[in-house]
Design an enzyme around this catalytic site. Structure first.
Site, mmCIF file in Angstrom:
data_model
loop_
_atom_site.group_PDB
_atom_site.id
_atom_site.type_symbol
_atom_site.label_atom_id
_atom_site.label_comp_id
_atom_site.label_asym_id
_atom_site.label_seq_id
_atom_site.Cartn_x
_atom_site.Cartn_y
_atom_site.Cartn_z
ATOM 1 N N SER A 32 -2.884 4.302 3.849
ATOM 2 C CA SER A 32 -3.934 4.446 2.840
ATOM 3 C C SER A 32 -4.979 3.341 2.865
ATOM 4 O O SER A 32 -5.782 3.236 1.937
ATOM 5 C CB SER A 32 -3.293 4.497 1.444
ATOM 6 O OG SER A 32 -2.657 3.269 1.137
ATOM 7 N N SER A 69 0.842 -1.192 0.000
ATOM 8 C CA SER A 69 0.000 0.000 0.000
ATOM 9 C C SER A 69 0.873 1.236 0.000
ATOM 10 O O SER A 69 2.046 1.198 0.385
ATOM 11 C CB SER A 69 -0.907 0.020 1.238
ATOM 12 O OG SER A 69 -0.150 0.357 2.399
ATOM 13 N N ASP A 70 0.283 2.346 -0.449
ATOM 14 C CA ASP A 70 0.931 3.624 -0.184
ATOM 15 C C ASP A 70 0.793 3.901 1.310
ATOM 16 O O ASP A 70 0.002 3.264 2.018
ATOM 17 C CB ASP A 70 0.304 4.732 -1.022
ATOM 18 C CG ASP A 70 1.283 5.864 -1.304
ATOM 19 O OD1 ASP A 70 2.255 6.018 -0.537
ATOM 20 O OD2 ASP A 70 1.069 6.598 -2.280
ATOM 21 N N TRP A 71 1.529 4.859 1.793
ATOM 22 C CA TRP A 71 1.660 5.064 3.235
ATOM 23 C C TRP A 71 0.325 5.532 3.830
ATOM 24 O O TRP A 71 -0.254 6.528 3.389
ATOM 25 C CB TRP A 71 2.768 6.071 3.502
ATOM 26 C CG TRP A 71 4.134 5.468 3.658
ATOM 27 C CD1 TRP A 71 4.996 5.687 4.687
ATOM 28 C CD2 TRP A 71 4.810 4.557 2.779
ATOM 29 N NE1 TRP A 71 6.156 4.969 4.502
ATOM 30 C CE2 TRP A 71 6.065 4.255 3.348
ATOM 31 C CE3 TRP A 71 4.454 3.929 1.569
ATOM 32 C CZ2 TRP A 71 6.972 3.375 2.755
ATOM 33 C CZ3 TRP A 71 5.366 3.047 0.974
ATOM 34 C CH2 TRP A 71 6.598 2.787 1.566
#
Length: 700
Positions: free
Chosen positions: A265, A261-263
């Site tokens: 999110s 995942s993006d940070w």
């Protein structure tokens, strides 16, 4: 930020790079890697497995070294190595002392040079290996749908074919060094305005024809990791979207690597486990506790945790990230090559938008230089929290580069008077924007800056304007009165040397726009991206306080008509079209022919350098269906090639476009479809500068 005006002579001594492989091959095959991952998972305790589902210390994958799984260090960004000093655990890595600040990726895209993209990726990969970095969080391949997006400089333009080709070359170069790449942000993160609050509403055709192809090209190139995006896609957060990760990415593209995942999110722990996501970044103990609670309650099983972490461990094995020497200090000797390469990218990626004949400057005596970027570095993402913040070293300022190039013919004046402007043979002024992550900036320059530029061109018609930006800006107030305009993007630590060389004529400009620059943002299909009441956005430096705004939709109502597809199909005149870029020499495209053969649409064209200087031209092939049964762009880029030609020479250039590459996504069968009938092959130097138009008949 003010930088030291130092020109380092070592930058002119490149170390030649080797060939870039066609695919970044793994150390071992996927089936064997997954079998080995299963063996390692059997050795882990449940607590260890739970920790593997999340990141560690902000920028690591979790590890159990005594069981043969080391901690893996990540670093941003596509345009170099972001040296971080905010890690919670500083014992796992020796921080690099310096890293090369390359020109931003959109400038790389402006070269239309896949070989150069491979060299660029390899150079970044070598710096990662030197610094003990196993995973680079790049390249970014989101589409420049919206010229106000503060992160466009990190991406590779508005066209999926160009973006995918450049990204694939970058990945092959990067991973040839043993550094694993992570393509991002999956999917449809084309705005930075409160990106955690946005919902991208995108139809099937746009997804498959515009936004998915660069990711498919990255997967086909062998990329190790994929990162999901901050936004929701059609109502679900991408990091917990099973349809997106399992159906589109894994089943549809055959991706067998790891998905992170993006940070910060993801929001639903149960959905995350079943979505196909493998690692939640940056992770925290709360996520592990929630997982442990779900296991204890019988809502998920330990086997579910095994399935979640299996691809992450298999990817580390497949790409040889476990059990190798962490640091390769001998690669520090490559920095002189990296510096020279950065200069080359700036030389080839700077775009000459307009030239009334004043460039190259030649023997003119009195050159007045002014503007905000004379002594300061126009660096994108200039914030330690921004992923693209690459500090670089030994920056060359514009003042230093021009002084070195022109000597005492050039003088620098911060606030020139009317008389000084009028008396100068040539005025060079800088302008531009400072773009960054999590921030949308206005299309128009600030009012005071617009006034300043209008005043300069009014008092001296021989004005050369250098634009530093990561995307398009409004130029209607002064472009027609300027003698020349150079689009310089964010050119990296030695880019000013390249710009000085173009101004003098030592370097022949050859960059092409990888984006359309519209006349006014009201012309853009993304003009309504900002929700109502969001006028304050251009004063918010870091727009991370989600409480300031409710969830909102970003409607991709233009569907497949993105960028030049919109302007060309709707007959809207842009300021400068996609693919545009001038040279100091002249080229002629002629003797073109096209036919349908066994390998697809076979195209041949003769290109001649009819001028008196050596130069480079990018030949662009667009194809459009003449009588489509659905809405289609009037033309779409299907092939391109950058060629170098000496003065007076010519070359026959051949292209082959597979027939299945000219189709569209059929929303009834949910498959690609190519209609029989007549198509037009357009060959030119931009989407609007077409030299040859040839009909071809498709009969299947």
């Amino acid at each position: 930020m003010k930088q030291t005006a130092v020109i380092i002579t070592s930058c002119i001594l490149p170390v030649l790079a080797g060939s870039i492989p066609a695919r970044a091959d793994r150390v071992i095959g996927w089936d064997e890697a997954y079998r080995m991952a299963d063996d390692k998972i059997k050795e882990l305790t449940l607590e260890e497995k739970l920790r593997f589902t999340r990141g560690y210390s902000e920028f690591y994958f979790y590890g159990v070294p005594d069981k043969g799984i080391p901690y893996l260090y990540h670093s941003d960004a596509t345009q170099g190595v972001h040296i971080r000093h905010n890690l919670k655990d500083t014992t796992l890595v020796r921080q690099m002392e310096r890293s090369t600040a390359f020109p931003c990726p959109v400038m790389l895209a402006a070269t239309f040079d896949e070989g150069l993209a491979g060299d660029y990726g390899r150079a970044v990969g070598e710096e990662c290996r030197a610094g003990g970095i196993e995973v680079l969080l790049g390249p970014g391949v989101n589409i420049a749908r919206n010229s106000q997006c503060g992160r466009n400089f990190e991406y590779l333009g508005e066209d999926p074919l160009l973006t995918g080709a450049m990204a694939a070359a970058y990945i092959r170069g990067l991973q040839s060094t043993g550094t694993a790449g992570c393509v991002k942000h999956f999917l449809c993160n084309e705005t930075e305005f409160y990106r955690r609050r946005s919902n991208s509403v995108v139809d099937e055709r746009a997804l498959h024809e515009i936004y998915l192809p660069p990711f498919r090209d990255a997967v086909d190139a062998g990329v190790a990791f994929v990162m999901t995006s901050y936004n929701r896609l059609n109502g679900e957060w991408t990091g917990q979207n099973k349809w997106l990760i399992d159906t589109l990415l894994r089943d549809g593209m055959g991706f067998r690597g790891s998905v992170m995942s993006d940070w910060s999110s993801v929001y639903d722990t149960f959905k995350v486990v079943h979505s196909g996501l493998n690692t939640v970044m940056p992770g925290n103990s709360r996520f592990s506790s929630e997982l442990a609670g779900l296991v204890a309650d019988g809502k998920i099983s330990e086997a579910d945790i095994d399935r979640m972490i299996r691809p992450a461990i298999a990817t580390g094995i497949a790409y040889g990230l476990y059990g190798r020497t962490k640091y390769s200090p001998e690669l520090l000797d490559r920095f002189q090559y990296h510096c020279a390469l950065a200069t080359e990218v700036a030389e080839k990626g700077t775009v000459l938008l307009k030239n009334s004949g004043v460039l190259p400057l030649g023997g003119c005596r009195d050159i007045l230089v002014t503007g905000p970027f004379t002594d300061s570095d126009p660096r994108a993402g200039d914030n330690p929290a921004s992923s693209a913040d690459v500090k670089g070293y030994d920056y060359v300022t514009l003042r230093a580069a021009l002084s070195d190039e022109f000597g005492d013919r050039v003088k620098f004046v911060n606030n020139p008077t009317e008389s000084e402007l009028q008396q100068a043979d040539i005025v060079i002024t800088t302008t531009g924007t400072v773009d960054m992550e999590s921030f949308e900036r206005p299309f128009a320059l600030p009012r005071d800056e617009e006034t300043r530029l209008k005043n300069i061109v009014r008092h001296n018609p021989n004005t050369v304007i250098l634009v530093f930006s990561g995307s398009g800006i409004r130029m209607t107030g002064w472009a027609d009165k300027a003698a020349s305009i150079l689009y310089c993007w964010y050119p990296g630590q030695t880019g000013m040397k390249a710009i000085a060389g173009i101004l003098s004529g030592r370097v022949n400009p050859s960059g092409k726009l990888p984006v359309t620059i519209e006349r006014d943002f009201r012309d853009s299909p993304a003009r309504e991206t900002m929700p109502a009441g969001a006028e304050f956005y251009n004063t918010a430096y870091r727009a991370y306080n989600e409480k300031l705004i409710t969830l909102y939709d970003v409607n991709y109502d233009e569907s497949v008509l993105v960028g030049y597809r919109w302007y060309d199909t709707k007959s809207i005149e842009p300021m400068f079209p996609f693919g545009h870029g001038l040279s100091y020499t002249s080229f002629e495209i002629g003797k073109a022919k096209a036919k349908v053969g066994d390998d697809g649409i076979e195209i041949e064209v003769t290109v001649s350098n009819t001028g008196d200087r050596d130069g480079s031209e990018t030949i662009q092939v667009y194809i459009g269906e003449n009588n489509p049964t659905v809405i289609r762009p009037v033309r779409e880029l299907k092939a391109f090639r950058r060629i170098d030609l000496k003065a007076g020479k010519r070359e026959n250039v051949r292209f082959s476009v597979p027939v299945d590459k000219i189709g569209y996504r059929d929303t009834v069968s949910h498959q690609w479809k190519v209609n029989d009938g007549e198509y037009t092959v357009s060959i030119g130097r931009s989407s609007r500068d077409i030299d040859c138009m040839l009909p071809v008949m498709i009969r299947q």
